[in-house]
Each structure stands twice: as C-alpha cells, then as structure tokens.
Design an enzyme around this catalytic site. Structure first.
Site, short mmCIF file in Angstrom:
data_model
loop_
_atom_site.label_atom_id
_atom_site.label_comp_id
_atom_site.label_asym_id
_atom_site.label_seq_id
_atom_site.Cartn_x
_atom_site.Cartn_y
_atom_site.Cartn_z
N GLU A 165 0.80 -1.23 0.00
CA GLU A 165 0.00 0.00 0.00
C GLU A 165 0.83 1.27 0.00
O GLU A 165 0.63 2.17 0.83
CB GLU A 165 -0.97 -0.04 1.19
N ASN A 206 2.14 -4.62 -3.42
CA ASN A 206 0.74 -4.99 -3.25
C ASN A 206 -0.05 -3.74 -2.86
O ASN A 206 0.41 -2.96 -2.02
CB ASN A 206 0.70 -6.03 -2.11
N HIS A 242 -10.31 -5.79 -2.56
CA HIS A 242 -11.37 -5.69 -1.54
C HIS A 242 -12.52 -4.94 -2.20
O HIS A 242 -12.51 -3.71 -2.28
CB HIS A 242 -10.85 -4.94 -0.31
N GLU A 270 -6.15 -10.40 -2.15
CA GLU A 270 -6.99 -10.28 -0.94
C GLU A 270 -8.47 -10.17 -1.31
O GLU A 270 -9.22 -9.41 -0.71
CB GLU A 270 -6.55 -9.05 -0.12
N ASP A 272 -12.22 -10.09 -1.64
CA ASP A 272 -13.50 -10.28 -0.95
C ASP A 272 -14.51 -9.30 -1.56
O ASP A 272 -14.12 -8.33 -2.21
CB ASP A 272 -13.41 -10.19 0.58
O1 G2I Z 1 -7.53 -4.38 6.18
C1 G2I Z 1 -7.68 -5.45 5.30
C2 G2I Z 1 -6.37 -5.81 4.65
C3 G2I Z 1 -5.93 -4.70 3.72
N1 G2I Z 1 -4.68 -5.04 3.03
C4 G2I Z 1 -3.60 -5.46 3.88
C5 G2I Z 1 -4.03 -6.55 4.85
O2 G2I Z 1 -2.98 -6.85 5.72
C6 G2I Z 1 -5.24 -6.11 5.63
O3 G2I Z 1 -5.57 -7.19 6.50
C7 G2I Z 1 -6.17 -6.87 7.70
C8 G2I Z 1 -6.43 -8.11 8.52
O4 G2I Z 1 -7.28 -8.98 7.79
C9 G2I Z 1 -7.11 -7.74 9.83
O5 G2I Z 1 -7.24 -8.88 10.67
O6 G2I Z 1 -5.37 -5.99 8.42
C10 G2I Z 1 -6.03 -5.51 9.57
C11 G2I Z 1 -5.21 -4.42 10.21
O7 G2I Z 1 -5.13 -3.33 9.36
C12 G2I Z 1 -6.29 -6.67 10.53
O8 G2I Z 1 -7.04 -6.22 11.65
C13 G2I Z 1 -6.41 -6.37 12.87
C14 G2I Z 1 -7.19 -5.60 13.90
O9 G2I Z 1 -7.24 -4.22 13.50
C15 G2I Z 1 -6.54 -5.73 15.23
O10 G2I Z 1 -7.33 -5.08 16.20
C16 G2I Z 1 -6.35 -7.21 15.57
O11 G2I Z 1 -5.60 -7.35 16.77
O12 G2I Z 1 -6.33 -7.74 13.24
C17 G2I Z 1 -5.62 -7.91 14.44
C18 G2I Z 1 -5.44 -9.43 14.69
O13 G2I Z 1 -6.67 -10.06 14.77
#
Ligand code: G2I
Length: 456
Positions: A165, A206, A242, A270, A272
């Site tokens: 990003e 990415n 996304h 990614e 969805d």
């Molecule tokens: O935001 C969606 C994706 C966008 N592109 C990059 C990816 O790395 C990103 O993935 C998401 C995860 O799927 C989420 O699971 O990234 C988020 C963070 O920006 C992740 O969320 C985080 C929560 O914000 C936290 O509170 C939590 O502790 O997931 C953490 C683990 O569950």
C-alpha cells in the site's frame, strides 16, 4: 513451489488428490444433484497454472476450518502473523509461533505460502512507530527486519508482499514512516534486501484500489516499469481486490494484462466482496457474479498466477468489524456452507456443473473435530432463492459410526440409518439464511463423510 516468472504453464498438474476433505455439501431441495464430488478449487486452479489461495488465522487451522483450508487451497497467506507488529512486538524479541505454524501447515498440505507483508505503514510495533529515528537508523532497522524475516523463511515462501500500500488514491506516494524518513527509494531498497535474503522468492508490491485502470494503478504501473528499467528486483504486483458488491472494475482484465505486458506476474491477493447485511438471494447471486468476473479475468491472463481470497469463511473476515453493517464477503458462510460465490469461483476456474440451481436449499455435513474414538459433527441447512418451514436430514453411517448425542435437532439412529428432524425453534430456514445442528458420535478405522438426503 514457486510461481513461474514467465507465463504460467497451461498444463494439468498431476495432483487431483488434494487430501481428504471432511466436508460435503449436498443439494437437498429443488433438484437431486449432489455436490460432494466437486473438484477442489486448488485442482481447478492448477489446471490453469494458477494457485488458489486464502488468508488464514493460524489458531483456527483445525476442524472444518483446517480441513477446508487444506483441501480447497494451494496457497496460504498469513492474515496477520507475518506483519512486523506480530513478529517483533518488543524490539529484539521475536514471536514467530503463528507464522511458523502456518508455514508448517502449508508444507504438510503441499501449499505455497505468500509472505505478507514486510514494509507497511500499518500494524507496526509501537516501539518502532513511537521511536525517533534518523534516516540512517530507519534504513538499518528496515534492512535488518527484512533480512531477519525473509532469511528465517528462506526457501519456504513462494512470494513476498514486500511493500504494501505505498500509494494514495491520486497516485502520489503515501506519507508513511518509510516514505517520510527514507524517500521513495525505500521501495527499491526493500526489494533489493529481500532478494538478497531469499533469491528464489518472488517479490511483489501490493495495493488496494488498483484493480481497474485508474490514477493509483497507473502510478503503480509507472513505478514497476521504472524499477525494472533500473534493474531493481520486482517480480509481481498484487491487486488486493477488496471489492464492494456489484463494483468489479470493467477494466480489471485490461489492467492485469498491462502489468503482465511489463514482464511481471500478477496476483489477486486479498479478494472479498462485501455487501450490506443481511444477505439475501439477490445479493448472493450478484456476489457470485462478481467472484466469477474476477476469477475469469485472472484466468484470461497467463501471468495472473494466484487468486487469493482474504479469508474463506464469513466467520474469519476483516470486513464485519471494519465496515459495520457490511459483511458476508467471502465464499463460505459462517457455518462453512459454500455460498453461490464458491460455485462461481469454481465455474470461473472451469469446474463443471457446480452451480446449484436457483431456488435450492443445501446441507453441508462437516466433521468439526475428531479424537481417539469420538468425533463432533455439524450439519448446516442453507437456502438461497428458496425457504423451508421444516426439514428432516437423513444419512447412512457406512463405516460403523454411532451417534451418541445431538443438539439443535432430534436425531435417531437405527442400524446404520440416521434421521435428524428440526427442533421446534429451527425448522424455518429463510431465503438467504441457514440453520445448523450438531452431534457427537463414535468411530473407528475411518470416519468418511456420508451423503445426506433431505425431506422438507
Ligand atoms: O484491512 C484489510 C487488509 C488490507 N490489506 C492489507 C491486509 O494486511 C489487511 O488485512 C487486515 C487483517 O485482515 C485484519 O485482521 O489488516 C487488519 C489491520 O489493518 C487486521 O485487523 C487487525 C485488527 O485491527 C486488530 O485489532 C487485531 O488485533 O487484526 C488484528 C489481529 O486479529
């Protein structure tokens, strides 16, 4: 293990035996076509020289989640486990447990791992983001991070999302710790350091909102072109995808093609498709069309080597907490029943006759856990374009299994025949809805998934 740097080979890969899935989805109303024998997505993808991936959470890789992750997918991306904040929460103190677990699971299931992600503005440890660093210190920290993490998994990672990003929507560079401290060359340096740490891993940039031709994707395109001209190692671009229901960019395939024409691979990293809740049959049908369109665009371009969904079940998606009121973004519902989107991916990959006819209810039988001589199973009854006011599910235990207890249904076993009628409170299954019941049983020798038949 690695994706091909040149056009992917269009040949059928040998393995049409991706392991045993303990899940069977069966059509139980409308018509009698059965879905238990559907070819796994990973095998359909392999026939196009592609891998079919999913983001995963390491702690969930058991039971039905683990069975599906292993059986349907040929690539795993740790959803969070390899991010800097996860692996080095305290400076110099590392936690590789979840990342190691995912890599081990992938190796046991003959899957690629997509490393995600080395350089990002988000999910960094607080010691890093709260620190005050000179540009030389910042550069050393980043180089050490990349060398340490890429080096640890050297030879085990097919592709790394090295930089995540880097752009704003208008195509200018995003102001981040890295850009502000090191200038735009943090990208070239990160790629170079990653190559040094694992020469075999494919190296990607990415981003999101770069699926169609627009200012942001054009900035990415110009960057990749200039990196290649400078001899900086760059093997691919990741289009996160996304997406919002009904909004697959019309220029998706054209955009994939223009990156391929630059001489890099493309991955949908990614995918969805989120919708306003509640889901209904019309939204699920639109979502299926969207998944089919993305799949078809990737299949159409030889260098589109990886189609990865960002979580395969609605119970493991980032969408619901990030966009309140939105969800149902993945190909399986929260009870692991395949949604129309699952069948659409299958069709897009060339799978035959897998779409359930409109106006059908399906039952999915899953072994959710199994131990010494016992197991827990779950059956989910889902409807799309149809509804039920009562139901009765039947199957035959062909390997000597014996039901011992059931909940959320009234089950009886007579000889090998099992019959489960709805409880008083869950006979009604609305269009777009599902109900589940569970049971315990005993088994020995083997515990195959039976075919469920259904009477409403
Ligand atoms: O935001 C969606 C994706 C966008 N592109 C990059 C990816 O790395 C990103 O993935 C998401 C995860 O799927 C989420 O699971 O990234 C988020 C963070 O920006 C992740 O969320 C985080 C929560 O914000 C936290 O509170 C939590 O502790 O997931 C953490 C683990 O569950």
């Amino acid at each position: 293990m690695n994706t091909s740097r040149s056009a992917r080979p269009r040949r059928l890969l040998a393995a049409f035996c991706a392991g045993i899935t303990a899940v069977a989805a069966l059509l139980i109303a409308g018509t009698t076509a059965a879905h238990a024998a559907d070819t796994p997505l990973r095998d359909l993808a392999a026939a196009h020289g592609m891998v079919m991936g999913t983001a995963v959470t390491g702690s969930k890789l058991t039971g039905t989640y683990g069975d599906l992750a292993g059986a349907q997918f040929s690539a795993l991306t740790p959803g969070n486990a390899m991010k800097w904040g996860s692996v080095e929460p305290t400076q110099g103190s590392f936690n590789w447990a979840e990342a190691d677990q995912i890599v081990a699971f992938a190796q046991a299931h003959d899957q690629q791992v997509r490393g995600h992600t080395l350089v990002w503005h988000s999910q960094n440890p607080s010691w890093l983001t709260n620190g005050t660093w000179t540009s030389a210190q910042l550069s050393t920290l980043l180089q050490n991070h990349i060398s340490t993490e890429v080096g640890r998994y050297q030879g085990k990672i097919a592709a790394w999302d090295v930089v995540n990003e880097p752009f704003n929507e208008d195509g200018t560079y995003r102001s981040t710790l890295w850009y502000d401290g090191l200038g735009a060359d943090y990208i070239a340096n990160a790629l170079t350091w990653a190559r040094a740490a694992d020469p075999a891993a494919k190296l990607y940039i990415n981003d999101y909102n770069v699926e169609g031709v627009n200012a942001k994707s054009t900035a990415l395109y110009d960057l990749v072109r200039s990196l290649k001209a400078r001899g900086v190692p760059i093997d691919g671009v990741g289009l996160q995808a996304h997406l919002i229901l009904g909004q697959v960019p019309a220029t998706l395939q054209q955009n994939i093609q223009r990156f391929a024409d630059l001489g890099v691979d493309v991955a949908i990293t990614e995918l969805d498709v989120r919708m306003a809740l509640p889901a209904d049959s019309a939204k699920l049908a639109q979502q299926a069309a969207d998944y089919r369109a993305v799949t078809a665009a990737c299949v159409a371009v030889a260098r589109c080597v990886n189609l990865t969904v960002w979580g395969f079940t609605d119970s493991d998606s980032w969408v619901d907490s990030t966009f309140p009121g939105y969800g149902a973004a993945t190909p399986y519902d929260a009870d692991y029943a395949p949604k129309p989107a699952y069948y659409a991916i299958s069709e897009g990959l060339g799978g035959g006759t897998t779409t359930p006819p409109t106006g059908a209810c399906t039952a999915t039988y899953a072994v959710s856990s199994q131990w010494g001589s016992g197991f827990t199973g779950q059956v989910t009854v889902s409807c799309a374009g149809a509804s039920l006011s009562s139901w009765n599910a039947h199957w035959t235990f062909g390997a000597g299994q014996q039901l011992t207890q059931a909940w959320n249904a009234t089950c009886t076993q007579s000889g090998t025949a099992v019959s489960c009628a709805n409880a008083s409170y869950n006979g009604s299954v609305p269009d777009g809805g599902s109900v589940s019941f569970g049971f315990n049983g005993t088994w020995s020798g083997s515990n195959p998934v039976p075919a469920v038949t259904f009477a409403s």
